[in-house]
Design a protein around this motif. Structure first.
Motif, mmCIF file in Angstrom:
data_model
loop_
_atom_site.group_PDB
_atom_site.id
_atom_site.type_symbol
_atom_site.label_atom_id
_atom_site.label_comp_id
_atom_site.label_asym_id
_atom_site.label_seq_id
_atom_site.Cartn_x
_atom_site.Cartn_y
_atom_site.Cartn_z
ATOM 1 N N ARG A 1 55.317 -59.084 15.797
ATOM 2 C CA ARG A 1 54.796 -59.193 14.490
ATOM 3 C C ARG A 1 55.945 -58.974 13.335
ATOM 4 O O ARG A 1 56.794 -58.029 13.736
ATOM 5 C CB ARG A 1 53.705 -58.329 14.066
ATOM 6 C CG ARG A 1 54.081 -56.720 13.895
ATOM 7 C CD ARG A 1 52.748 -55.914 13.532
ATOM 8 N NE ARG A 1 53.106 -54.485 13.397
ATOM 9 C CZ ARG A 1 53.304 -53.987 14.668
ATOM 10 N NH1 ARG A 1 53.188 -54.236 15.642
ATOM 11 N NH2 ARG A 1 53.582 -52.470 14.467
ATOM 12 N N ASP B 1 60.076 -66.652 15.658
ATOM 13 C CA ASP B 1 58.843 -67.343 15.125
ATOM 14 C C ASP B 1 57.955 -67.899 16.340
ATOM 15 O O ASP B 1 56.829 -67.820 16.344
ATOM 16 C CB ASP B 1 59.479 -68.856 14.621
ATOM 17 C CG ASP B 1 59.862 -68.743 13.181
ATOM 18 O OD1 ASP B 1 59.687 -67.863 12.419
ATOM 19 O OD2 ASP B 1 60.443 -69.630 12.610
ATOM 20 N N ARG B 2 58.762 -68.308 17.590
ATOM 21 C CA ARG B 2 58.001 -68.511 18.650
ATOM 22 C C ARG B 2 57.290 -67.512 19.248
ATOM 23 O O ARG B 2 56.018 -67.378 19.789
ATOM 24 C CB ARG B 2 58.911 -69.290 19.595
ATOM 25 C CG ARG B 2 59.235 -70.501 19.400
ATOM 26 C CD ARG B 2 60.188 -71.313 20.530
ATOM 27 N NE ARG B 2 61.383 -70.742 20.903
ATOM 28 C CZ ARG B 2 62.598 -70.932 20.316
ATOM 29 N NH1 ARG B 2 62.630 -71.914 19.549
ATOM 30 N NH2 ARG B 2 63.503 -70.254 21.042
ATOM 31 N N GLN C 1 56.075 -64.576 17.692
ATOM 32 C CA GLN C 1 55.124 -64.268 16.896
ATOM 33 C C GLN C 1 54.025 -65.229 17.161
ATOM 34 O O GLN C 1 52.968 -64.932 17.216
ATOM 35 C CB GLN C 1 55.681 -64.214 15.421
ATOM 36 C CG GLN C 1 54.606 -63.898 14.447
ATOM 37 C CD GLN C 1 55.078 -63.852 12.947
ATOM 38 O OE1 GLN C 1 56.167 -64.525 12.606
ATOM 39 N NE2 GLN C 1 54.531 -63.104 12.299
ATOM 40 N N GLU C 2 54.247 -66.513 17.270
ATOM 41 C CA GLU C 2 53.182 -67.654 17.482
ATOM 42 C C GLU C 2 52.442 -67.266 18.968
ATOM 43 O O GLU C 2 51.260 -67.254 18.893
ATOM 44 C CB GLU C 2 53.793 -69.069 17.641
ATOM 45 C CG GLU C 2 54.230 -69.661 16.361
ATOM 46 C CD GLU C 2 54.667 -70.887 16.436
ATOM 47 O OE1 GLU C 2 54.757 -71.514 17.384
ATOM 48 O OE2 GLU C 2 55.419 -71.330 15.389
#
Length: 159
Positions: free
Chosen positions: A90, A81-82, A84-85
């Motif tokens: 992806r 998640d981090r 991707q942020e």
């Protein structure tokens, strides 16, 4: 000699194994510190980027990455998640199974990995290679390779 549960363990053997673990832990801390300070990424992020780069254009499953990095699925999800942020990876659904998530490098992830590899190589030259002679390093790597092979044989697919 030390007695533990009826078995005699040589103090020297315990000390030697402690030296191995302590050296590895300290070198890993130094490597992590340099990656954070100079590249702005944690060591775990570097490891994910490195593993994804080995796949080339293919993506990796979240579960496969978690297993390789010895993380829980929840820990892997938070890490990805981090990442991707930050635009480094992806997510995409697995072919034929939309419930499974695959992870792939982005162009920004490749660029960050290139930067981190330069920093990591400098760190390893300074803190791993420089204190040892070439011969010492080769003996050490050969010995560690033997230990890794026998440990993998012992653990089988449980690694």
């Amino acid at each position: 000699m030390t007695e533990h549960d009826g078995a005699v363990v040589p103090d020297e053997l315990v000390r030697e194994f402690g030296e191995l673990l302590a050296a590895a832990e300290l070198l890993e801390r130094i490597a992590g510190r340099e990656l954070e300070r100079r590249c702005g990424i944690r060591h775990a992020v570097f490891e994910v980027l490195l593993r994804l780069s080995r796949e080339g254009e293919r993506s990796c499953s979240m579960g496969g990455l978690a297993g390789e990095l010895i993380l829980t699925s929840g820990g892997m999800t938070r890490l990805v998640d981090r990442m991707q942020e930050a635009g480094l990876v992806r997510r995409e659904p697995a072919p034929g199974d939309r419930r499974r998530q695959m992870v792939a490098l982005t162009d920004a992830g490749r660029a960050k990995l290139d930067e981190a590899l330069q920093v990591h190589a400098e760190t390893l030259r300074r803190h791993f290679a420089a204190p040892l002679t070439t011969e010492q390093r080769h003996v050490l790597v050969d010995a560690l390779s033997t230990l890794r092979t026998t440990a993998r044989q012992e653990l089988g697919d449980l690694h």
